[in-house]
Scaffold this active site. Structure first.
Site, PDB file in Angstrom:
ATOM      1  N   ARG A   1      87.571  89.433   1.748  1.00 35.90           N
ATOM      2  CA  ARG A   1      88.484  88.584   0.334  1.00 35.90           C
ATOM      3  C   ARG A   1      89.735  89.382   0.135  1.00 35.90           C
ATOM      4  O   ARG A   1      90.700  88.904  -0.145  1.00 35.90           O
ATOM      5  CB  ARG A   1      87.535  88.606  -0.829  1.00 35.90           C
ATOM      6  CG  ARG A   1      86.560  87.335  -0.589  1.00 35.90           C
ATOM      7  CD  ARG A   1      85.827  87.033  -2.085  1.00 35.90           C
ATOM      8  NE  ARG A   1      85.026  85.832  -1.658  1.00 35.90           N
ATOM      9  CZ  ARG A   1      84.536  85.051  -2.536  1.00 35.90           C
ATOM     10  NH1 ARG A   1      84.863  85.213  -3.885  1.00 35.90           N
ATOM     11  NH2 ARG A   1      83.687  83.952  -2.360  1.00 35.90           N
TER      12      ARG A   1
ATOM     13  N   GLY B   1      79.892  79.611   0.448  1.00 40.37           N
ATOM     14  CA  GLY B   1      79.644  81.396   0.518  1.00 40.37           C
ATOM     15  C   GLY B   1      78.427  81.493   1.455  1.00 40.37           C
ATOM     16  O   GLY B   1      78.628  82.734   2.219  1.00 40.37           O
TER      17      GLY B   1
ATOM     18  N   LYS C   1      70.628  72.293  -1.958  1.00 44.07           N
ATOM     19  CA  LYS C   1      70.417  70.975  -2.574  1.00 44.07           C
ATOM     20  C   LYS C   1      71.257  69.923  -2.333  1.00 44.07           C
ATOM     21  O   LYS C   1      72.432  70.110  -1.959  1.00 44.07           O
ATOM     22  CB  LYS C   1      70.915  71.351  -4.172  1.00 44.07           C
ATOM     23  CG  LYS C   1      69.674  72.390  -4.643  1.00 44.07           C
ATOM     24  CD  LYS C   1      69.888  72.074  -6.289  1.00 44.07           C
ATOM     25  CE  LYS C   1      69.791  73.336  -6.923  1.00 44.07           C
ATOM     26  NZ  LYS C   1      70.863  73.572  -7.966  1.00 44.07           N
TER      27      LYS C   1
ATOM     28  N   GLY D   1      82.466  76.912  -4.106  1.00 46.24           N
ATOM     29  CA  GLY D   1      82.703  75.569  -4.867  1.00 46.24           C
ATOM     30  C   GLY D   1      84.090  75.051  -4.836  1.00 46.24           C
ATOM     31  O   GLY D   1      84.202  73.693  -4.734  1.00 46.24           O
TER      32      GLY D   1
HETATM   33  P1  ADP Z   1      76.651  77.375   1.137  1.00 49.98           P
HETATM   34  O1  ADP Z   1      76.710  78.749   0.114  1.00 49.98           O
HETATM   35  O2  ADP Z   1      77.157  77.744   2.416  1.00 49.98           O
HETATM   36  O3  ADP Z   1      77.499  76.116   0.508  1.00 49.98           O
HETATM   37  P2  ADP Z   1      74.178  76.584  -0.201  1.00 49.98           P
HETATM   38  O4  ADP Z   1      74.315  77.381  -1.216  1.00 49.98           O
HETATM   39  O5  ADP Z   1      74.181  75.118  -0.286  1.00 49.98           O
HETATM   40  O6  ADP Z   1      75.001  77.000   1.140  1.00 49.98           O
HETATM   41  O7  ADP Z   1      72.757  76.628   0.525  1.00 49.98           O
HETATM   42  C1  ADP Z   1      72.213  78.141   0.898  1.00 49.98           C
HETATM   43  C2  ADP Z   1      71.031  78.247   0.731  1.00 49.98           C
HETATM   44  O8  ADP Z   1      70.174  77.467   1.303  1.00 49.98           O
HETATM   45  C3  ADP Z   1      70.602  79.656   1.507  1.00 49.98           C
HETATM   46  O9  ADP Z   1      70.117  80.758   0.617  1.00 49.98           O
HETATM   47  C4  ADP Z   1      69.310  79.044   2.230  1.00 49.98           C
HETATM   48  O10 ADP Z   1      68.237  80.175   2.248  1.00 49.98           O
HETATM   49  C5  ADP Z   1      68.909  77.925   1.603  1.00 49.98           C
HETATM   50  N1  ADP Z   1      68.010  77.081   2.346  1.00 49.98           N
HETATM   51  C6  ADP Z   1      68.231  76.524   3.484  1.00 49.98           C
HETATM   52  N2  ADP Z   1      67.444  75.850   4.145  1.00 49.98           N
HETATM   53  C7  ADP Z   1      66.383  75.863   3.209  1.00 49.98           C
HETATM   54  C8  ADP Z   1      65.166  75.355   3.286  1.00 49.98           C
HETATM   55  N3  ADP Z   1      64.580  74.688   4.127  1.00 49.98           N
HETATM   56  N4  ADP Z   1      64.209  75.630   2.015  1.00 49.98           N
HETATM   57  C9  ADP Z   1      64.699  76.132   0.991  1.00 49.98           C
HETATM   58  N5  ADP Z   1      66.120  76.835   1.090  1.00 49.98           N
HETATM   59  C10 ADP Z   1      66.588  76.571   1.962  1.00 49.98           C
HETATM   60 MG    MG Z   2      75.902  79.084  -1.796  1.00 51.32          MG
END
Ligand code: ADP
Ligand code: MG
Length: 391
Positions: A35, A348, A196, A371
């Site tokens: 960053r 992230g 989620k 976000g």
């Molecule tokens: P990003 O930060 O890239 O937008 P998210 O915050 O939406 O991604 O999701 C990341 C998290 O989702 C990771 O910490 C990962 O461990 C979790 N994750 C991925 N697959 C699963 C799963 N099948 N069950 C529970 N958690 C999961």
């Molecule tokens: Mg995340």
């Protein structure tokens, strides 16, 4: 189009530069300086133009009071190394001492103000606080794309008092993400995963009319699978989102787009790092939970990715932080990195996965926004961008 630092006079000006130096810290040390590096072009431009750079950032969540561990001193040190020049770090971001220190500066100097979130007024976008911050500069440059979705004093309020333009990083994020919404080369594939489905519904809705296909992994896949009536065992399902998931499926079908869901899985008995990884087909047994996409799914996704001309990736395919459940995310990341498509990674955790696997060089753009990039791609106007001057 928003104005950038190329469109204003910087010489002799005090340039209040808002950045996102919210770096990961461990025991007071910076574990990734990405960053900080990403803001260097903007800072160098200010320095070379004879401006005085007054840099401000937040770090962590101090909740409106001074938290010693969240002071920006290690950031100033690293910034100084990267710039190859001294960077004075001040003890606060407003007040008489700050004003006095700024009075001693000349063209080309760089100072870093203290964590703006040490003041509760920052997150409240308090008008008085914003005016005080604005009083420290002649122009305002926002390069904190990662904070652009927040209407805070140092991102929004301040722009009411000064000419406000985008830095290079902000401008690039707007251009790259804007292209994903406006004129992506086809086939255009979105790879979505992560924790989620509720975090990503808005994104799916806005992408559906634009993409050729969406491929889904991560925990969000289980809510979509459960909505179709597939057996998902103990996988993380958002029960209250099943209706929305069903609607989304129908919406996709109506648009002629395709949403691909996993056809096999790596499952485990418990959500634990040491849990034994077990292969499962499309039906997950009752006592097990989905932790990663399976090999067949990864291969299928790899083919779709290989045929794409534009790829947007947000969200890991599994619990990639734990080695037993990282293979799916690694395979998909590698397919994206290997493809000739224009590829953008945002989020992230997804960015962390790319770094962990050493695949950053193969991705066209890794967004610094978590976000913020999601909200941008949902089609929302980010408050930190809205206040910048139009060209
Ligand atoms: P990003 O930060 O890239 O937008 P998210 O915050 O939406 O991604 O999701 C990341 C998290 O989702 C990771 O910490 C990962 O461990 C979790 N994750 C991925 N697959 C699963 C799963 N099948 N069950 C529970 N958690 C999961
Ligand atoms: Mg995340």
């Amino acid at each position: 189009m928003k104005k950038t630092i190329d469109n204003i006079e910087l010489a002799g000006k005090r340039v209040l530069l808002r950045v996102d130096f919210n770096v990961p810290l461990k025991d007071g040390r910076i574990t990734s300086d990405v960053r900080i590096r990403r803001v260097l072009p903007t800072l160098n431009r200010i320095i070379e133009s004879g401006g005085i750079a007054v840099v401000m950032s937040h770090l962590g969540r101090p909740k409106g009071r001074v938290v010693e561990e969240l002071r920006l001193d290690p950031v100033a040190e690293r910034l100084s190394e990267l710039l190859g020049r001294g960077v004075e770090k001040l003890g606060d971001c407003i007040g008489p001492d700050v004003k006095e220190a700024l009075g001693r500066l000349g063209p080309g100097d760089v100072v870093l103000l203290e964590n703006v979130r040490f003041h509760p007024q920052e997150r409240k976008n308090d008008p008085g606080f914003a005016r005080e911050l604005a009083g420290l500069g002649d122009v305002f440059v926002n390069d904190a794309f990662g904070a652009a979705h927040r209407a805070h004093a140092s991102t929004v309020g301040i722009a009411g008092h000064l000419p406000a333009v985008a830095g290079y990083l902000m401008a690039r994020e707007m251009e790259v993400l804007g292209k994903l919404l406006e004129r992506p080369e086809k086939p255009y594939v979105a790879v979505l995963g992560g924790a989620k489905v509720s975090d990503k519904i808005g994104l799916i809705r806005n992408l559906l009319p634009r993409v050729d296909s969406i491929i889904v992994g991560g925990a969000m896949a289980y809510t979509l699978l459960a909505a179709e009536g597939a057996p998902v065992g103990k996988s993380r399902v958002e029960e209250d989102k099943l209706d929305i998931a069903r609607e989304t499926g129908k919406h996709a079908a109506a648009l002629g787009g395709q949403i691909f869901l996993p056809v096999d899985h790596i499952v485990a008995q418990a959500f634990e790092e040491g849990a034994e990884p077990v292969e499962a087909g499309s039906e997950i047994p009752e006592n097990l939970m989905g932790m990663d996409i399976g090999e067949q799914t990864a291969a299928r996704y790899g083919e779709i990715i290989g045929a794409a001309k534009t790829i947007l990736w947000n969200g890991p395919m599994g619990v990639f932080e734990w080695d037993s459940f990282a293979a799916g995310t690694r395979a998909v990341a590698r397919a994206i990195a290997d493809s000739d498509a224009y590829s953008v990674c945002c989020g992230g955790d997804s960015a962390a996965a790319v770094e962990k696997f050493g695949l950053a060089d193969g991705i066209s753009h890794i967004s610094t926004g978590g976000g913020a990039s999601l909200e941008f791609l949902e089609g929302k106007e980010l408050p930190g961008i809205a206040v910048l001057q139009d060209r």
